[in-house]
Motif scaffolding. Structure first.
Motif, PDB file in Angstrom:
ATOM      1  N   LEU A 240       0.840  -1.206   0.000  1.00 61.78           N
ATOM      2  CA  LEU A 240       0.000   0.000   0.000  1.00 61.78           C
ATOM      3  C   LEU A 240       0.873   1.254   0.000  1.00 61.78           C
ATOM      4  CD1 LEU A 240      -2.713  -1.281   2.505  1.00 61.78           C
ATOM      5  CD2 LEU A 240      -2.628  -1.504   0.008  1.00 61.78           C
ATOM      6  N   TRP A 241       2.017   1.186   0.700  1.00 63.61           N
ATOM      7  CA  TRP A 241       2.943   2.317   0.642  1.00 63.61           C
ATOM      8  C   TRP A 241       3.564   2.442  -0.747  1.00 63.61           C
ATOM      9  CZ3 TRP A 241       2.461   6.198   3.513  1.00 63.61           C
ATOM     10  CH2 TRP A 241       2.103   6.089   4.860  1.00 63.61           C
ATOM     11  N   TYR A 242       3.812   1.288  -1.376  1.00 66.51           N
ATOM     12  CA  TYR A 242       4.365   1.337  -2.736  1.00 66.51           C
ATOM     13  C   TYR A 242       3.396   2.080  -3.657  1.00 66.51           C
ATOM     14  CZ  TYR A 242       6.393   0.106  -7.172  1.00 66.51           C
ATOM     15  OH  TYR A 242       6.944   0.204  -8.426  1.00 66.51           O
ATOM     16  N   LEU A 243       2.108   1.745  -3.554  1.00 64.33           N
ATOM     17  CA  LEU A 243       1.100   2.411  -4.393  1.00 64.33           C
ATOM     18  C   LEU A 243       1.024   3.902  -4.088  1.00 64.33           C
ATOM     19  CD1 LEU A 243      -1.790  -0.212  -4.327  1.00 64.33           C
ATOM     20  CD2 LEU A 243      -0.386   0.452  -6.292  1.00 64.33           C
ATOM     21  N   TYR A 244       1.215   4.236  -2.815  1.00 60.83           N
ATOM     22  CA  TYR A 244       1.149   5.636  -2.385  1.00 60.83           C
ATOM     23  C   TYR A 244       2.285   6.453  -3.017  1.00 60.83           C
ATOM     24  CZ  TYR A 244       1.145   9.504   1.045  1.00 60.83           C
ATOM     25  OH  TYR A 244       1.115  10.728   1.662  1.00 60.83           O
TER      26      TYR A 244
ATOM     27  N   ALA B 183      -0.289   0.945  13.511  1.00 64.74           N
ATOM     28  CA  ALA B 183      -1.725   0.632  13.438  1.00 64.74           C
ATOM     29  C   ALA B 183      -2.512   1.722  12.724  1.00 64.74           C
ATOM     30  CB  ALA B 183      -2.275   0.421  14.846  1.00 64.74           C
ATOM     31  N   ARG B 184      -2.067   2.964  12.872  1.00 63.30           N
ATOM     32  CA  ARG B 184      -2.823   4.083  12.280  1.00 63.30           C
ATOM     33  C   ARG B 184      -2.806   4.045  10.751  1.00 63.30           C
ATOM     34  NH1 ARG B 184       0.890   9.013  12.782  1.00 63.30           N
ATOM     35  NH2 ARG B 184       2.932   8.167  12.261  1.00 63.30           N
ATOM     36  N   TRP B 185      -1.894   3.258  10.169  1.00 57.38           N
ATOM     37  CA  TRP B 185      -1.856   3.165   8.706  1.00 57.38           C
ATOM     38  C   TRP B 185      -3.127   2.533   8.140  1.00 57.38           C
ATOM     39  CZ3 TRP B 185       3.809   0.881   8.258  1.00 57.38           C
ATOM     40  CH2 TRP B 185       4.715   1.879   8.631  1.00 57.38           C
ATOM     41  N   LEU B 186      -3.802   1.725   8.982  1.00 58.58           N
ATOM     42  CA  LEU B 186      -5.068   1.117   8.541  1.00 58.58           C
ATOM     43  C   LEU B 186      -6.049   2.208   8.120  1.00 58.58           C
ATOM     44  CD1 LEU B 186      -6.487  -1.762   8.552  1.00 58.58           C
ATOM     45  CD2 LEU B 186      -7.611  -0.958  10.633  1.00 58.58           C
ATOM     46  N   ASP B 187      -6.112   3.272   8.924  1.00 61.97           N
ATOM     47  CA  ASP B 187      -7.024   4.385   8.638  1.00 61.97           C
ATOM     48  C   ASP B 187      -6.468   5.234   7.483  1.00 61.97           C
ATOM     49  OD1 ASP B 187      -8.407   3.567  11.040  1.00 61.97           O
ATOM     50  OD2 ASP B 187      -6.745   4.502  12.118  1.00 61.97           O
ATOM     51  N   TYR B 188      -5.153   5.452   7.507  1.00 63.61           N
ATOM     52  CA  TYR B 188      -4.536   6.316   6.483  1.00 63.61           C
ATOM     53  C   TYR B 188      -4.773   5.744   5.086  1.00 63.61           C
ATOM     54  CZ  TYR B 188      -1.044   9.671   4.770  1.00 63.61           C
ATOM     55  OH  TYR B 188      -0.403  10.697   4.133  1.00 63.61           O
ATOM     56  N   HIS B 189      -4.682   4.423   4.965  1.00 64.03           N
ATOM     57  CA  HIS B 189      -4.880   3.785   3.662  1.00 64.03           C
ATOM     58  C   HIS B 189      -6.327   3.330   3.457  1.00 64.03           C
ATOM     59  CE1 HIS B 189      -0.681   3.846   2.452  1.00 64.03           C
ATOM     60  NE2 HIS B 189      -0.335   3.378   3.631  1.00 64.03           N
ATOM     61  N   GLY B 190      -7.187   3.570   4.453  1.00 64.65           N
ATOM     62  CA  GLY B 190      -8.607   3.211   4.329  1.00 64.65           C
ATOM     63  C   GLY B 190      -8.819   1.740   4.000  1.00 64.65           C
ATOM     64  N   VAL B 191      -8.121   0.853   4.718  1.00 61.77           N
ATOM     65  CA  VAL B 191      -8.168  -0.570   4.355  1.00 61.77           C
ATOM     66  C   VAL B 191      -9.500  -1.196   4.778  1.00 61.77           C
ATOM     67  CG1 VAL B 191      -6.966  -2.783   4.449  1.00 61.77           C
ATOM     68  CG2 VAL B 191      -5.660  -0.661   4.685  1.00 61.77           C
ATOM     69  N   PHE B 192      -9.810  -1.146   6.077  1.00 63.76           N
ATOM     70  CA  PHE B 192     -11.122  -1.605   6.572  1.00 63.76           C
ATOM     71  C   PHE B 192     -11.327  -1.011   7.953  1.00 63.76           C
ATOM     72  CE2 PHE B 192      -8.111  -5.252   7.114  1.00 63.76           C
ATOM     73  CZ  PHE B 192      -7.956  -5.194   8.490  1.00 63.76           C
ATOM     74  N   ASP B 193     -12.524  -1.223   8.497  1.00 68.55           N
ATOM     75  CA  ASP B 193     -12.852  -0.701   9.821  1.00 68.55           C
ATOM     76  C   ASP B 193     -12.202  -1.600  10.888  1.00 68.55           C
ATOM     77  OD1 ASP B 193     -13.998   0.130  12.191  1.00 68.55           O
ATOM     78  OD2 ASP B 193     -16.002   0.397  11.318  1.00 68.55           O
ATOM     79  N   ARG B 194     -11.394  -1.009  11.745  1.00 63.02           N
ATOM     80  CA  ARG B 194     -10.682  -1.786  12.769  1.00 63.02           C
ATOM     81  C   ARG B 194     -11.647  -2.550  13.688  1.00 63.02           C
ATOM     82  NH1 ARG B 194      -8.111   2.065  14.150  1.00 63.02           N
ATOM     83  NH2 ARG B 194      -6.154   1.846  13.053  1.00 63.02           N
TER      84      ARG B 194
END
Ligand SMILES: N[C@@H](CCC(=O)N[C@@H](CS)C(=O)NCC(=O)O)C(=O)O
Length: 233
Positions: free
Chosen positions: A113-117, A170-181
């Motif tokens: 996901l960071w690569y895509l970013y 853990a905050r990267w989950l929100d930054y990349h909008g992966v799913f709801d924790r």
């Protein structure tokens, strides 16, 4: 002389090291590194040839890198800290296991996901990397959910440097909008317990360049030039 932590923005995992230094009560200075622009300069590569953050200039002026090594270096200098454990105890092993999981499986899951970013990627390549990243992030969260059964914190009954490090990633989950924790209730609970912690709030304020609260061991920012002048030859 206080150690200098080189922390990366945006969203560096170095966030967790700031939280840990606060919990350990270890006075420190900070050097803000914009990624990738400043991280990839020859000047910063004198600190870390891999052009990565976090890095640390120790109190004696030695440059060191790798999150786990930096966290353990800081902890070794605060042996009575309530966020670590004595060498050779089961709790010490649990903290190290948690750190290793976070530094490999959990951290690495976000790499696609960071690569895509950071890279212009379209079409099938984008779809494949997105699916790979989302699958890996879900797998890492599922494992953590199981590991947290019967324990409130990463390594057991009380918080440790592993929880500080968890928060930076853990905050990267929100930054990349992966799913709801909340899909992973124990992981969500851990995140919720940490979110209002004063050190977590401080690290966020530092990243966002907002006014800082009182009562912290943060001793101010230094420029990269100043930090380099303190580095031992
Ligand atoms: N193995 C290193 C990895 C450090 C790392 O990859 N840091 C990222 C930020 S979290 C970075 O500096 N990336 C460079 C960039 O994006 O320009 C560690 O655990 O500290």
């Amino acid at each position: 002389m206080e150690p200098i932590l080189f922390y990366g923005v945006p969203q560096g995992s170095s966030f967790g090291v700031i939280v840990a230094l606060e919990w350990l009560g270890q006075p420190y200075k900070l050097c803000r590194i914009q990624m990738p622009e400043v991280a990839t300069t020859d000047a910063f590569k004198r600190i870390n040839p891999l052009a990565e953050t976090p890095s640390l200039l120790t109190a004696s002026g030695e440059a060191m890198s790798e999150s786990m090594a930096i966290l353990l270096h800081a902890t070794a200098r605060a042996p009575d800290a309530s966020v670590s454990a004595p060498h050779g105890t089961p709790e010490y092993d649990r903290i190290n296991s948690a750190l290793a999981f976070l530094n490999t499986t959990f951290y690495g899951a976000f790499a696609p996901l960071w690569y895509l970013y950071e890279h212009e990627t379209q079409g099938k390549a984008r779809d494949a990397l997105t699916a790979y990243g989302h699958g890996a992030v879900a797998k890492a969260h599922a494992h953590l959910e199981l590991a947290l059964a019967g324990r409130e914190w990463m390594a057991g009954g009380h918080r440790s440097i592993a929880d500080a490090y968890f928060m930076g990633i853990a905050r990267w989950l929100d930054y990349h909008g992966v799913f709801d924790r909340q899909k992973y209730p124990r992981v969500h609970g851990l995140h919720q317990r940490l979110i209002d912690d004063p050190a977590v709030q401080l690290a966020w304020a530092i990243e966002d360049e907002r006014p800082l609260p009182a009562g912290t061991v943060f001793a101010g920012h230094v420029s990269l030039e100043e930090a380099l002048s303190r580095m031992r030859a």
